[in-house]
Write a protein that holds these residues in place. Structure first.
Motif, mmCIF file in Angstrom:
data_model
loop_
_atom_site.group_PDB
_atom_site.id
_atom_site.type_symbol
_atom_site.label_atom_id
_atom_site.label_comp_id
_atom_site.label_asym_id
_atom_site.label_seq_id
_atom_site.Cartn_x
_atom_site.Cartn_y
_atom_site.Cartn_z
ATOM 1 N N ASN A 19 75.725 30.299 47.488
ATOM 2 C CA ASN A 19 76.611 31.356 47.955
ATOM 3 C C ASN A 19 76.769 31.276 49.465
ATOM 4 O O ASN A 19 75.807 31.080 50.192
ATOM 5 C CB ASN A 19 76.023 32.708 47.553
ATOM 6 C CG ASN A 19 76.980 33.842 47.791
ATOM 7 O OD1 ASN A 19 78.014 33.695 48.431
ATOM 8 N ND2 ASN A 19 76.640 34.991 47.266
ATOM 9 N N THR A 20 77.985 31.427 49.930
ATOM 10 C CA THR A 20 78.251 31.339 51.358
ATOM 11 C C THR A 20 78.442 32.713 51.982
ATOM 12 O O THR A 20 79.280 32.884 52.846
ATOM 13 C CB THR A 20 79.475 30.450 51.638
ATOM 14 O OG1 THR A 20 80.592 30.991 50.911
ATOM 15 C CG2 THR A 20 79.225 29.021 51.233
ATOM 16 N N ALA A 21 77.728 33.673 51.528
ATOM 17 C CA ALA A 21 77.643 35.023 52.086
ATOM 18 C C ALA A 21 78.696 35.959 51.513
ATOM 19 O O ALA A 21 79.400 35.638 50.576
ATOM 20 C CB ALA A 21 77.688 34.981 53.602
ATOM 21 N N ALA A 22 78.772 37.120 52.116
ATOM 22 C CA ALA A 22 79.567 38.210 51.557
ATOM 23 C C ALA A 22 81.064 37.925 51.535
ATOM 24 O O ALA A 22 81.795 38.551 50.788
ATOM 25 C CB ALA A 22 79.312 39.475 52.371
ATOM 26 N N GLN A 77 68.419 40.091 48.272
ATOM 27 C CA GLN A 77 69.755 40.575 47.939
ATOM 28 C C GLN A 77 70.814 40.025 48.884
ATOM 29 O O GLN A 77 71.978 39.929 48.531
ATOM 30 C CB GLN A 77 69.793 42.100 47.980
ATOM 31 C CG GLN A 77 68.957 42.735 46.894
ATOM 32 C CD GLN A 77 68.905 44.242 47.037
ATOM 33 O OE1 GLN A 77 69.188 44.806 48.075
ATOM 34 N NE2 GLN A 77 68.519 44.907 45.961
ATOM 35 N N SER A 78 70.408 39.693 50.096
ATOM 36 C CA SER A 78 71.361 39.211 51.085
ATOM 37 C C SER A 78 70.623 38.458 52.183
ATOM 38 O O SER A 78 69.405 38.590 52.334
ATOM 39 C CB SER A 78 72.129 40.379 51.706
ATOM 40 O OG SER A 78 71.238 41.195 52.449
ATOM 41 N N THR A 79 71.386 37.712 52.959
ATOM 42 C CA THR A 79 70.815 37.039 54.124
ATOM 43 C C THR A 79 70.281 38.074 55.109
ATOM 44 O O THR A 79 69.212 37.894 55.694
ATOM 45 C CB THR A 79 71.874 36.155 54.801
ATOM 46 O OG1 THR A 79 72.365 35.207 53.843
ATOM 47 C CG2 THR A 79 71.314 35.413 55.997
ATOM 48 N N MET A 81 69.002 40.983 54.541
ATOM 49 C CA MET A 81 67.698 41.466 54.085
ATOM 50 C C MET A 81 66.615 40.416 54.356
ATOM 51 O O MET A 81 65.517 40.744 54.812
ATOM 52 C CB MET A 81 67.721 41.802 52.598
ATOM 53 C CG MET A 81 66.378 42.252 52.056
ATOM 54 S SD MET A 81 66.380 42.474 50.280
ATOM 55 C CE MET A 81 66.791 44.196 50.210
ATOM 56 N N GLY A 82 66.925 39.162 54.086
ATOM 57 C CA GLY A 82 65.961 38.084 54.317
ATOM 58 C C GLY A 82 65.555 37.979 55.775
ATOM 59 O O GLY A 82 64.370 37.845 56.099
ATOM 60 N N ILE A 83 66.529 38.043 56.684
ATOM 61 C CA ILE A 83 66.221 37.949 58.119
ATOM 62 C C ILE A 83 65.385 39.145 58.553
ATOM 63 O O ILE A 83 64.428 39.003 59.319
ATOM 64 C CB ILE A 83 67.508 37.825 58.946
ATOM 65 C CG1 ILE A 83 68.192 36.480 58.656
ATOM 66 C CG2 ILE A 83 67.213 37.948 60.441
ATOM 67 C CD1 ILE A 83 69.576 36.334 59.243
ATOM 68 N N ASN A 84 65.718 40.332 58.054
ATOM 69 C CA ASN A 84 64.923 41.518 58.388
ATOM 70 C C ASN A 84 63.485 41.379 57.905
ATOM 71 O O ASN A 84 62.546 41.751 58.619
ATOM 72 C CB ASN A 84 65.570 42.782 57.806
ATOM 73 C CG ASN A 84 66.626 43.346 58.710
ATOM 74 O OD1 ASN A 84 66.312 43.971 59.709
ATOM 75 N ND2 ASN A 84 67.878 43.111 58.368
ATOM 76 N N LEU A 85 63.296 40.829 56.710
ATOM 77 C CA LEU A 85 61.940 40.621 56.193
ATOM 78 C C LEU A 85 61.163 39.643 57.072
ATOM 79 O O LEU A 85 60.001 39.878 57.412
ATOM 80 C CB LEU A 85 61.990 40.094 54.756
ATOM 81 C CG LEU A 85 62.387 41.098 53.689
ATOM 82 C CD1 LEU A 85 62.653 40.394 52.362
ATOM 83 C CD2 LEU A 85 61.300 42.155 53.513
ATOM 84 N N PRO A 106 76.141 39.139 63.290
ATOM 85 C CA PRO A 106 75.279 40.304 63.578
ATOM 86 C C PRO A 106 73.996 40.379 62.750
ATOM 87 O O PRO A 106 72.970 40.867 63.243
ATOM 88 C CB PRO A 106 76.193 41.494 63.285
ATOM 89 C CG PRO A 106 77.572 40.970 63.556
ATOM 90 C CD PRO A 106 77.543 39.527 63.112
ATOM 91 N N SER A 107 74.022 39.875 61.526
ATOM 92 C CA SER A 107 72.810 39.912 60.686
ATOM 93 C C SER A 107 71.669 39.113 61.282
ATOM 94 O O SER A 107 70.516 39.323 60.927
ATOM 95 C CB SER A 107 73.112 39.354 59.295
ATOM 96 O OG SER A 107 74.057 40.147 58.645
#
Length: 178
Positions: A19-22, A77-79, A81-85, A106-107
């Motif tokens: 998947n290439t993101a949202a 669930q998303s990139t 979320m992964g970066i925040n973790l 921004p993520s």
């Protein structure tokens, strides 16, 4: 059973879609698989053991393609979320810093900037005409740099970072690579 299922999937296709993101459209085969999954779930109810088994199969297959261990692969669930973790799990101390680029989505900016309240600085490597060289990242790294976080492909202009070169530098410095 798990190894047989992995081999069965391996024999079916040489094409793998990540998947290439949202902002991307799902290919028809993904839409079909998701629809099938939800129809089956609606019919039989949730089957957690089957779900986890499929997740393990996918980790094995991705590990082979990405040349890493299945244990190194985590689904979120998303990139974002992964970066925040990741930003939350690195053992930062006051005075530490993380290096990102000035053209990140921004993520990959705000999770690092949010560490300011823990005394962690975010340093921005400057792009040159939309390109990012290792030299710009190296200039910003010092003994207090704990991580370098850079997108492989920049959302703003499609620039493809040389992750092999950047990863080697980070490994030499024992930095987290995100």
């Amino acid at each position: 059973m798990l190894n047989e299922k992995i081999q069965e999937i391996r024999n079916k296709s040489e094409v793998y879609y990540l998947n290439t993101a949202a902002m991307s459209l799902s290919p028809p085969c993904v839409e079909k698989a998701v629809t099938k999954y939800y129809k089956e779930r609606e019919r039989r109810g949730p089957n957690f053991s089957e779900y986890w088994n499929k997740a393990d199969i996918l980790r094995e297959l991705l590990g082979e393609k990405l040349h890493c261990s299945a244990k190194e692969i985590m689904f979120t669930q998303s990139t974002s979320m992964g970066i925040n973790l990741v930003a939350g799990m690195i053992p930062f101390e006051p005075g530490d810093n993380v290096v990102i680029t000035d053209i990140e989505f921004p993520s990959n900016v705000y999770p690092w900037m949010n560490l300011k309240n823990r005394g962690v600085a975010t340093r921005f490597a400057k792009n040159k005409n939309g390109a990012l060289g290792l030299e710009e990242i190296q200039k910003l790294c010092d003994n207090h740099t704990k991580a370098v976080s850079i997108s492989w492909v920049q959302a703003t202009n499609g620039y493809i970072a040389n992750l092999k070169e950047i990863g080697s530098f980070c490994r030499e410095r024992n930095l987290f690579r995100c």
